[in-house]
Design a protein around this motif. Sequence first.
Motif, PDB file in Angstrom:
ATOM      1  N   PHE A  37       0.843  -1.204   0.000  1.00  0.00           N
ATOM      2  CA  PHE A  37       0.000   0.000   0.000  1.00  0.00           C
ATOM      3  C   PHE A  37       0.873   1.246   0.000  1.00  0.00           C
ATOM      4  N   ALA A  38       1.909   1.249   0.851  1.00  0.00           N
ATOM      5  CA  ALA A  38       2.813   2.405   0.929  1.00  0.00           C
ATOM      6  C   ALA A  38       3.537   2.650  -0.387  1.00  0.00           C
ATOM      7  N   LEU A  39       3.696   1.589  -1.190  1.00  0.00           N
ATOM      8  CA  LEU A  39       4.378   1.711  -2.477  1.00  0.00           C
ATOM      9  C   LEU A  39       3.389   1.845  -3.634  1.00  0.00           C
ATOM     10  N   GLY A  40       2.161   2.206  -3.326  1.00  0.00           N
ATOM     11  CA  GLY A  40       1.175   2.444  -4.377  1.00  0.00           C
ATOM     12  C   GLY A  40       0.804   1.191  -5.151  1.00  0.00           C
ATOM     13  N   GLY A  41       0.911   0.016  -4.514  1.00  0.00           N
ATOM     14  CA  GLY A  41       0.574  -1.225  -5.191  1.00  0.00           C
ATOM     15  C   GLY A  41       1.700  -1.801  -6.031  1.00  0.00           C
ATOM     16  N   ASN A  42       2.822  -1.119  -6.073  1.00  0.00           N
ATOM     17  CA  ASN A  42       3.973  -1.632  -6.819  1.00  0.00           C
ATOM     18  C   ASN A  42       4.555  -2.844  -6.089  1.00  0.00           C
ATOM     19  N   PRO A  43       5.092  -3.810  -6.840  1.00  0.00           N
ATOM     20  CA  PRO A  43       5.608  -5.031  -6.206  1.00  0.00           C
ATOM     21  C   PRO A  43       6.906  -4.795  -5.450  1.00  0.00           C
ATOM     22  N   ILE A  44       7.126  -5.675  -4.472  1.00  0.00           N
ATOM     23  CA  ILE A  44       8.347  -5.690  -3.679  1.00  0.00           C
ATOM     24  C   ILE A  44       9.053  -7.011  -3.965  1.00  0.00           C
ATOM     25  N   ARG A  45      10.363  -6.963  -4.122  1.00  0.00           N
ATOM     26  CA  ARG A  45      11.138  -8.184  -4.354  1.00  0.00           C
ATOM     27  C   ARG A  45      12.333  -8.201  -3.420  1.00  0.00           C
ATOM     28  N   LEU A  46      12.449  -9.250  -2.611  1.00  0.00           N
ATOM     29  CA  LEU A  46      13.616  -9.453  -1.770  1.00  0.00           C
ATOM     30  C   LEU A  46      14.627 -10.278  -2.548  1.00  0.00           C
ATOM     31  N   ILE A  47      15.841  -9.795  -2.608  1.00  0.00           N
ATOM     32  CA  ILE A  47      16.920 -10.517  -3.279  1.00  0.00           C
ATOM     33  C   ILE A  47      17.887 -10.958  -2.186  1.00  0.00           C
ATOM     34  N   ILE A  48      17.964 -12.264  -1.992  1.00  0.00           N
ATOM     35  CA  ILE A  48      18.781 -12.831  -0.929  1.00  0.00           C
ATOM     36  C   ILE A  48      20.209 -13.044  -1.452  1.00  0.00           C
ATOM     37  N   PHE A  49      21.182 -12.833  -0.576  1.00  0.00           N
ATOM     38  CA  PHE A  49      22.587 -12.970  -0.957  1.00  0.00           C
ATOM     39  C   PHE A  49      22.861 -14.308  -1.633  1.00  0.00           C
ATOM     40  N   GLN A  50      22.258 -15.373  -1.140  1.00  0.00           N
ATOM     41  CA  GLN A  50      22.445 -16.696  -1.743  1.00  0.00           C
ATOM     42  C   GLN A  50      21.982 -16.698  -3.198  1.00  0.00           C
ATOM     43  N   ASP A  51      20.898 -15.983  -3.507  1.00  0.00           N
ATOM     44  CA  ASP A  51      20.422 -15.885  -4.890  1.00  0.00           C
ATOM     45  C   ASP A  51      21.434 -15.157  -5.767  1.00  0.00           C
ATOM     46  N   MET A  52      22.015 -14.087  -5.218  1.00  0.00           N
ATOM     47  CA  MET A  52      23.010 -13.317  -5.974  1.00  0.00           C
ATOM     48  C   MET A  52      24.223 -14.183  -6.304  1.00  0.00           C
ATOM     49  N   ILE A  53      24.740 -14.884  -5.285  1.00  0.00           N
ATOM     50  CA  ILE A  53      25.905 -15.749  -5.483  1.00  0.00           C
ATOM     51  C   ILE A  53      25.565 -16.868  -6.456  1.00  0.00           C
ATOM     52  N   GLY A  54      24.387 -17.458  -6.303  1.00  0.00           N
ATOM     53  CA  GLY A  54      23.974 -18.548  -7.182  1.00  0.00           C
ATOM     54  C   GLY A  54      23.906 -18.131  -8.634  1.00  0.00           C
TER      55      GLY A  54
END
Length: 86
Positions: A37-54
């Motif tokens: 809601f605070a982002l006007g309905g725009n999506p949020i994506r968490l990028i985990i360090f393990q994903d970056m390394i992978g």
Amino acid sequence: MSAVRDATGTDKFTYCLAVAHVKADRQVWETHQSFTFALGGNPIRLIIFQDMIGEIYDDLGTTLAATEVGRMLQLLRAARISIVEK
């Protein structure tokens, strides 16, 4: 949101947050109603360090990597040290 609109001319964006680790399901954070809601309905994506390394690790070849991180991962792979869970 106004800073994004001023810089890009649009209100549509994905808010990406790079984190070291998430103890629970990342979907809890990405779909939290107060956050979206605070982002006007725009999506949020968490990028985990393990994903970056992978992502880096999976694309490594035998040509010397251009970054220190890439080269370190190449050396770990050459030593048959697995650091990425599949």
